[in-house]
Motif scaffolding. Structure first.
Motif, short mmCIF file in Angstrom:
data_model
loop_
_atom_site.label_atom_id
_atom_site.label_comp_id
_atom_site.label_asym_id
_atom_site.label_seq_id
_atom_site.Cartn_x
_atom_site.Cartn_y
_atom_site.Cartn_z
N ARG A 170 0.96 -1.78 -0.24
CA ARG A 170 -0.10 -0.39 -0.32
C ARG A 170 1.28 1.15 0.15
O ARG A 170 0.41 1.81 -0.74
CB ARG A 170 -0.86 -0.17 1.19
CG ARG A 170 -1.72 1.34 1.45
CD ARG A 170 -2.64 1.72 2.65
NE ARG A 170 -3.72 1.60 2.61
CZ ARG A 170 -5.04 0.87 2.66
NH1 ARG A 170 -4.78 -0.06 4.21
NH2 ARG A 170 -6.06 0.76 2.45
N GLU A 171 2.31 1.25 1.39
CA GLU A 171 2.70 2.07 0.79
C GLU A 171 3.36 2.25 -0.58
O GLU A 171 3.43 3.75 -1.02
CB GLU A 171 3.60 1.97 1.72
CG GLU A 171 4.06 3.33 2.43
CD GLU A 171 3.42 4.37 3.10
OE1 GLU A 171 3.89 5.33 3.86
OE2 GLU A 171 2.20 4.20 3.30
N GLN B 44 4.06 5.39 -5.43
CA GLN B 44 4.16 5.35 -6.84
C GLN B 44 2.75 6.28 -7.59
O GLN B 44 3.16 7.25 -8.94
CB GLN B 44 3.54 3.63 -7.14
CG GLN B 44 3.57 3.49 -8.89
CD GLN B 44 2.97 2.29 -9.76
OE1 GLN B 44 2.67 1.38 -8.48
NE2 GLN B 44 3.61 1.82 -10.87
N ARG B 45 1.30 6.38 -6.99
CA ARG B 45 0.82 7.54 -7.63
C ARG B 45 1.50 9.39 -7.48
O ARG B 45 0.36 9.87 -8.08
CB ARG B 45 -0.61 7.35 -6.78
CG ARG B 45 -1.22 5.83 -7.18
CD ARG B 45 -2.51 6.23 -6.35
NE ARG B 45 -3.03 6.14 -4.39
CZ ARG B 45 -2.94 5.34 -4.37
NH1 ARG B 45 -2.66 3.84 -4.43
NH2 ARG B 45 -3.10 5.54 -2.93
N THR C 26 -3.10 11.92 -8.60
CA THR C 26 -4.04 12.44 -7.49
C THR C 26 -5.11 11.91 -6.80
O THR C 26 -6.05 12.36 -5.91
CB THR C 26 -3.95 14.05 -7.48
OG1 THR C 26 -5.18 14.05 -9.03
CG2 THR C 26 -2.71 14.76 -7.77
N SER C 27 -5.84 11.74 -7.41
CA SER C 27 -6.85 9.83 -7.25
C SER C 27 -6.63 9.22 -6.08
O SER C 27 -5.46 8.54 -6.43
CB SER C 27 -7.57 9.49 -8.22
OG SER C 27 -6.45 8.41 -9.08
#
Length: 108
Positions: free
Chosen positions: A93-94, A99-100, A106-107
């Motif tokens: 998750r981190e 990565q995002r 930014t979603s």
């Protein structure tokens, strides 16, 4: 194909940075120790490094959710995130979070 040669420097390595390109270095690894992770020192050291080389600079060390936006604003050629991911309760998750953020997504 030869692997890239990198130079790992801090402020103490200023003179070495000046000669890095002549020595055949392909990139500089700007490593921040956990003891010197404050943003004031980071900005001062970044400015000194960036102002003394045309080589690509990669940033590593003490990168976290708390400072990633500041790191991104410096516009390094690469950001290496280790401990923030490997020591997270949910590493996958981190890693997705960073990565995002780094891809400009930014979603949620």
């Amino acid at each position: 194909m030869q692997a890239p040669l990198q130079a790992r420097v801090g402020l103490a390595g200023l003179l070495g940075r000046l000669d890095a390109e002549q020595l055949g270095v392909d990139a500089i690894l700007f490593h921040r120790s956990h003891e010197h992770a404050d943003m004031v020192h980071l900005t001062e050291e970044w400015d000194a490094t960036k102002g003394n080389t045309k080589l690509p600079i990669w940033v590593d060390g003490s990168i976290s959710r708390a400072n990633i936006e500041h790191i991104i604003a410096l516009r390094p050629h690469a950001i290496i995130i280790g401990t923030a991911i490997t020591q997270a309760g949910d590493a996958a998750r981190e890693a997705e979070y960073f990565q995002r953020l780094l891809s400009g997504d930014t979603s949620s």
